[in-house]
Design an enzyme around this catalytic site. Structure first.
Site, PDB file in Angstrom:
ATOM      1  N   GLU A  50       0.835  -1.205   0.000  1.00 12.42           N
ATOM      2  CA  GLU A  50       0.000   0.000   0.000  1.00 12.42           C
ATOM      3  C   GLU A  50       0.871   1.258   0.000  1.00 12.42           C
ATOM      4  O   GLU A  50       1.889   1.326   0.692  1.00 12.42           O
ATOM      5  CB  GLU A  50      -0.864  -0.044   1.263  1.00 12.42           C
ATOM      6  CG  GLU A  50      -1.820   1.110   1.467  1.00 12.42           C
ATOM      7  CD  GLU A  50      -2.658   0.926   2.733  1.00 12.42           C
ATOM      8  OE1 GLU A  50      -3.552   1.753   2.965  1.00 12.42           O
ATOM      9  OE2 GLU A  50      -2.413  -0.046   3.495  1.00 12.42           O
ATOM     10  N   LYS A 121      -9.181   3.128  -1.810  1.00  9.60           N
ATOM     11  CA  LYS A 121      -9.509   2.493  -0.540  1.00  9.60           C
ATOM     12  C   LYS A 121     -10.829   3.054  -0.023  1.00  9.60           C
ATOM     13  O   LYS A 121     -10.964   4.265   0.171  1.00  9.60           O
ATOM     14  CB  LYS A 121      -8.386   2.753   0.461  1.00  9.60           C
ATOM     15  CG  LYS A 121      -8.479   1.979   1.758  1.00  9.60           C
ATOM     16  CD  LYS A 121      -7.232   2.241   2.596  1.00  9.60           C
ATOM     17  CE  LYS A 121      -7.166   1.368   3.830  1.00  9.60           C
ATOM     18  NZ  LYS A 121      -5.931   1.621   4.610  1.00  9.60           N
ATOM     19  N   CYS A 155      -5.655  -3.040   1.597  1.00 11.64           N
ATOM     20  CA  CYS A 155      -5.494  -3.273   3.029  1.00 11.64           C
ATOM     21  C   CYS A 155      -6.814  -3.560   3.766  1.00 11.64           C
ATOM     22  O   CYS A 155      -7.387  -4.630   3.610  1.00 11.64           O
ATOM     23  CB  CYS A 155      -4.754  -2.087   3.639  1.00 11.64           C
ATOM     24  SG  CYS A 155      -4.042  -2.433   5.273  1.00 11.64           S
TER      25      CYS A 155
END
Length: 277
Positions: A50, A121, A155
């Site tokens: 990430e 995200k 993530c």
């Protein structure tokens, strides 16, 4: 529900972030070296952590200063690296937001240097994420690559069952997940990633950072799990570049036990509606 007819060779790069003194130039130099090593091992794809080109826990001001469009200078530099070594690259970067904090973004660039997919995200983890980023507001989607259907998450996103299920319902064969998972959360690679792979009968590749970034310490333990949930690759705590084959035959076999045709989503639709009164 067609499965691919050939294997995909994937490299996971578990690495510390480049020191701030080196900036993105040092991060790109390291990426170039990792891409050369991955290609020498015969891989098709390189999956990075990430925010791999800028660092993750770097503060809102620096994130904002480094943010750029999805076709900006960092994307162009990664495209050069991808073409030089002849492999596709998935990397993380801060994407400029026109009206707020940047997005925590992931991008896939093909071996020909063309941008294949960009994702944001959508689930922000704690104060660190909330202070630095805006959440993505769209559901994840898939993209095609040589007969494979692939999806991107970042993530914390993979810890929510509905994110991987959304990709599975789009017939994803594999989900690629750059991450910056800290120490103390080993249940994610050890339990949740295998569960997401098994319950959706697809591959999940989870590439974590390692080492320390200021006071933040990353846990490593990158994983690739097959459609039966078993680990095909399991890294330790330290720096590593490891390769694995995602076997098309394993995906085809898994689809014979696919639970999706037996789902009854109408039973649960009412639970998502607001209660009256």
């Amino acid at each position: 529900m067609n499965a691919p007819d050939h294997d995909l060779r994937l490299a996971l790069w578990q690495t510390p972030y480049a020191p701030p003194s080196g900036g993105t130039a040092e991060a790109l130099r390291r990426l170039d070296a990792a891409a050369a090593q991955a290609r020498a091992q015969g891989t098709d794809w390189l999956l990075c952590p990430e925010m791999s080109l800028t660092g993750y826990a770097i503060g809102a001001e620096r994130v904002a200063a480094l943010a750029e469009a999805s076709d900006g200078p960092l994307a162009q530099a990664v495209a050069v690296i991808a073409r030089r070594h002849g492999l596709a690259i998935v990397y993380g970067y801060p994407e400029r937001h026109p009206q707020g904090r940047p997005f925590n973004a992931v991008q896939a660039i093909g071996a020909d240097g063309q941008r294949l997919a960009n994702g944001r995200k959508s689930h922000l983890f704690g104060a660190l994420d909330a202070e630095q980023f805006s959440p993505g507001e769209t559901a994840p989607t898939t993209f095609a690559w040589r007969g494979w259907t692939l999806g991107l998450l970042i993530c914390y996103d993979v810890e929510f069952p509905e994110t991987v299920r959304a990709l599975a319902l789009q017939d994803a064969d594999a989900v690629l997940v750059p991450t910056a998972n800290m120490t103390g959360f080993d249940e994610v690679p050890e339990i949740l990633v295998p569960a997401r792979a098994c319950e959706n009968r697809l591959f999940v590749a989870y590439a974590n950072a390692c080492g320390a970034e200021g006071a933040t310490v990353y846990g490593g333990e990158s994983r690739v799990c097959g459609p039966d949930g078993r680990a095909l690759l399991a890294a330790g705590r330290g720096e590593a570049l490891q390769t694995v084959t995602l076997a098309a035959e394993q995906r085809r076999t898994a689809l014979t036990h696919d639970q999706r045709p037996h789902r009854r989503p109408s039973l649960y639709a009412a639970l998502s509606q607001p209660r009256s009164g």
